[in-house]
Design a protein around this motif. Structure first.
Motif, PDB file in Angstrom:
ATOM      1  N   UNK A   1       0.832  -1.195   0.000  1.00 21.10           N
ATOM      2  CA  UNK A   1       0.000   0.000   0.000  1.00 21.10           C
ATOM      3  C   UNK A   1       0.870   1.250   0.000  1.00 21.10           C
ATOM      4  N   UNK A   2       0.288   2.348  -0.441  1.00 24.91           N
ATOM      5  CA  UNK A   2       0.989   3.627  -0.433  1.00 24.91           C
ATOM      6  C   UNK A   2       0.974   4.217   0.969  1.00 24.91           C
ATOM      7  N   UNK A   3       1.773   5.271   1.155  1.00 23.36           N
ATOM      8  CA  UNK A   3       1.774   5.954   2.444  1.00 23.36           C
ATOM      9  C   UNK A   3       0.413   6.505   2.794  1.00 23.36           C
ATOM     10  N   UNK A   4      -0.284   7.061   1.808  1.00 21.79           N
ATOM     11  CA  UNK A   4      -1.636   7.585   2.046  1.00 21.79           C
ATOM     12  C   UNK A   4      -2.577   6.490   2.529  1.00 21.79           C
ATOM     13  N   UNK A   5      -2.478   5.316   1.915  1.00 21.22           N
ATOM     14  CA  UNK A   5      -3.362   4.215   2.292  1.00 21.22           C
ATOM     15  C   UNK A   5      -3.032   3.691   3.684  1.00 21.22           C
ATOM     16  N   UNK A   6      -1.760   3.640   4.021  1.00 22.29           N
ATOM     17  CA  UNK A   6      -1.369   3.157   5.344  1.00 22.29           C
ATOM     18  C   UNK A   6      -1.870   4.104   6.428  1.00 22.29           C
ATOM     19  N   UNK A   7      -1.765   5.402   6.199  1.00 24.43           N
ATOM     20  CA  UNK A   7      -2.271   6.359   7.182  1.00 24.43           C
ATOM     21  C   UNK A   7      -3.786   6.257   7.296  1.00 24.43           C
ATOM     22  N   UNK A   8      -4.471   6.090   6.171  1.00 25.04           N
ATOM     23  CA  UNK A   8      -5.927   5.924   6.210  1.00 25.04           C
ATOM     24  C   UNK A   8      -6.306   4.685   7.015  1.00 25.04           C
ATOM     25  N   UNK A   9      -5.560   3.592   6.840  1.00 26.74           N
ATOM     26  CA  UNK A   9      -5.816   2.377   7.621  1.00 26.74           C
ATOM     27  C   UNK A   9      -5.579   2.622   9.107  1.00 26.74           C
ATOM     28  N   UNK A  10      -4.517   3.378   9.407  1.00 27.06           N
ATOM     29  CA  UNK A  10      -4.221   3.668  10.809  1.00 27.06           C
ATOM     30  C   UNK A  10      -5.361   4.439  11.464  1.00 27.06           C
ATOM     31  N   UNK A  11      -5.895   5.430  10.759  1.00 26.49           N
ATOM     32  CA  UNK A  11      -6.986   6.220  11.313  1.00 26.49           C
ATOM     33  C   UNK A  11      -8.247   5.390  11.493  1.00 26.49           C
ATOM     34  N   UNK A  12      -8.422   4.385  10.639  1.00 22.07           N
ATOM     35  CA  UNK A  12      -9.609   3.539  10.730  1.00 22.07           C
ATOM     36  C   UNK A  12      -9.473   2.467  11.806  1.00 22.07           C
ATOM     37  N   UNK A  13      -8.269   1.925  11.968  1.00 22.43           N
ATOM     38  CA  UNK A  13      -8.097   0.745  12.798  1.00 22.43           C
ATOM     39  C   UNK A  13      -7.527   1.012  14.196  1.00 22.43           C
ATOM     40  N   UNK A  14      -6.811   2.100  14.345  1.00 17.46           N
ATOM     41  CA  UNK A  14      -6.212   2.380  15.670  1.00 17.46           C
ATOM     42  C   UNK A  14      -7.264   3.040  16.541  1.00 17.46           C
ATOM     43  N   UNK A  15      -7.612   2.443  17.671  1.00 20.72           N
ATOM     44  CA  UNK A  15      -8.650   3.024  18.527  1.00 20.72           C
ATOM     45  C   UNK A  15      -8.160   4.284  19.244  1.00 20.72           C
ATOM     46  N   UNK A  16      -9.062   5.216  19.453  1.00 22.38           N
ATOM     47  CA  UNK A  16      -8.711   6.431  20.194  1.00 22.38           C
ATOM     48  C   UNK A  16      -8.362   6.076  21.625  1.00 22.38           C
ATOM     49  N   UNK A  17      -9.149   5.196  22.212  1.00 24.24           N
ATOM     50  CA  UNK A  17      -8.859   4.712  23.561  1.00 24.24           C
ATOM     51  C   UNK A  17      -8.031   3.430  23.458  1.00 24.24           C
ATOM     52  N   UNK A  18      -7.051   3.253  24.332  1.00 24.52           N
ATOM     53  CA  UNK A  18      -6.238   2.024  24.288  1.00 24.52           C
ATOM     54  C   UNK A  18      -7.095   0.803  24.540  1.00 24.52           C
ATOM     55  N   UNK A  19      -6.787  -0.305  23.867  1.00 27.13           N
ATOM     56  CA  UNK A  19      -7.597  -1.527  24.041  1.00 27.13           C
ATOM     57  C   UNK A  19      -7.452  -2.102  25.455  1.00 27.13           C
TER      58      UNK A  19
END
Length: 335
Positions: free
Chosen positions: A317-335
């Motif tokens: 994936x491109x850098x843009x896609x990786x950042x988009x995935x991070x914003x979608x998958x990384x929770x705001x609150x820690x698991x």
């Protein structure tokens, strides 16, 4: 082709000093928020249809960062830099990067004075408040590297003497995205020093029609006036630096950056995390807040992190896609 302002010297060693300067008094949050709106509105008199990009540049200016504009020729990259500098009434200098440009053309050079029988420093265009590096990737890496110390440490060293750059100091560089066979790739260390990488893109038909209406005859940049001054920008930067970033927000930023490291050949650096938080501080001030919220990080992450990521292989994936995935998958609150 360079345009160099005069440096400010302490009169002894030929170098400037920030240690002797008093710390600027921060402005109220509401004042800086209004200032950002005024600057954005003023620049939009020249740059049509790119209000988000203008705001991103203002955020970088207040967040003590630099901006890389990567796009095709003719979409307003240079005009955006000029409009920002005019709006804040700061010293503007410009370097037209070419294959034969030397590092000394950027930083300056010591010249022997026949009358005084001493060497005198002739400053390069880097001694300005807002430096436009036009088509920065047309110059070889050796010349590009002349900006590394300036961008990171706000100083330059020539012949063993270190000179501080004026405050504020912001680089707005444009990158030619059309002629890859006639350009050089920016070194990773240099890309990492840009807080943001932006693309303007073509205006839509209505915006382009409005642009044509404004530029028939005299160009609006010729009549553009400042809406603030250098001292106010320095104080506004101090306001941004004092914005609170609580531990949960810092941890969320760390997790976002960590995701890029786990899913790319080279992920975003600690410098990227710092840039993300500084951009978020400025974003909070624009919204009239004295504290950063996760939304600020999510707004800034795509333009702050993507260009710092390197992938390997055709199917990655491109850098843009990786950042988009991070914003979608990384929770705001820690698991």
């Amino acid at each position: 082709m360079t345009d160099a302002p005069e440096p400010v010297s302490d009169g002894t060693t030929g170098s400037t000093s920030r240690d002797s300067q008093s710390k600027p008094e921060p402005l109220p949050i509401s004042t800086v928020s209004t200032l950002c709106t005024d600057v954005t509105d003023n620049v939009s008199r020249v740059i049509v249809g790119h209000d988000d990009a203008i705001e991103h540049v203002v955020v970088a200016l207040l967040g003590r960062g630099h901006v890389l504009l990567d796009d095709v020729p003719g979409v307003g990259k240079t005009m955006l830099a000029r409009s920002i500098a005019t709006s804040v009434d700061c010293q503007f200098s410009r370097i037209q990067f070419t294959p034969d440009l030397l590092p000394s053309d950027v930083t300056g050079v010591n010249v022997f004075n026949q009358k005084s029988r001493e060497f005198e420093f002739q400053p390069g265009p880097v001694f300005g408040n807002i430096l436009l590096g036009d088509e920065i990737n047309r110059a070889p890496p050796k010349t590009q590297s002349a900006l590394l110390e300036a961008m990171e440490e706000k100083q330059v060293t020539v012949d063993g003497t270190t000179r501080s750059l004026p405050d504020p100091f912001t680089v707005i560089a444009t990158q030619n995205a059309v002629d890859p066979d006639r350009t050089y790739e920016l070194p990773f260390a240099e890309r990492d020093r840009f807080m943001k990488k932006l693309r303007l893109g073509y205006p839509d038909p209505d915006e382009e029609a409005e642009l044509l209406g404004r530029t028939v005859g005299n160009h609006p940049i010729e009549s553009l006036e400042s809406v603030t001054d250098r001292e106010t920008v320095v104080r506004a930067r101090e306001t941004v630096a004092n914005v609170r970033v609580e531990e949960p927000v810092r941890e969320y930023a760390t997790r976002l950056v960590g995701y890029t490291r786990d899913h790319a050949h080279i992920g975003a650096s600690p410098r990227a995390t710092i840039s993300l938080l500084r951009a978020a501080q400025a974003r909070a001030v624009i919204d009239g807040r004295e504290y950063v919220v996760p939304d600020d990080l999510q707004t800034e992450a795509p333009v702050v992190l993507s260009h710092r990521i390197e992938t390997a292989g055709r199917n990655t994936k491109s850098g843009d896609e990786i950042v988009a995935d991070a914003l979608e998958r990384v929770p705001v609150e820690p698991p």
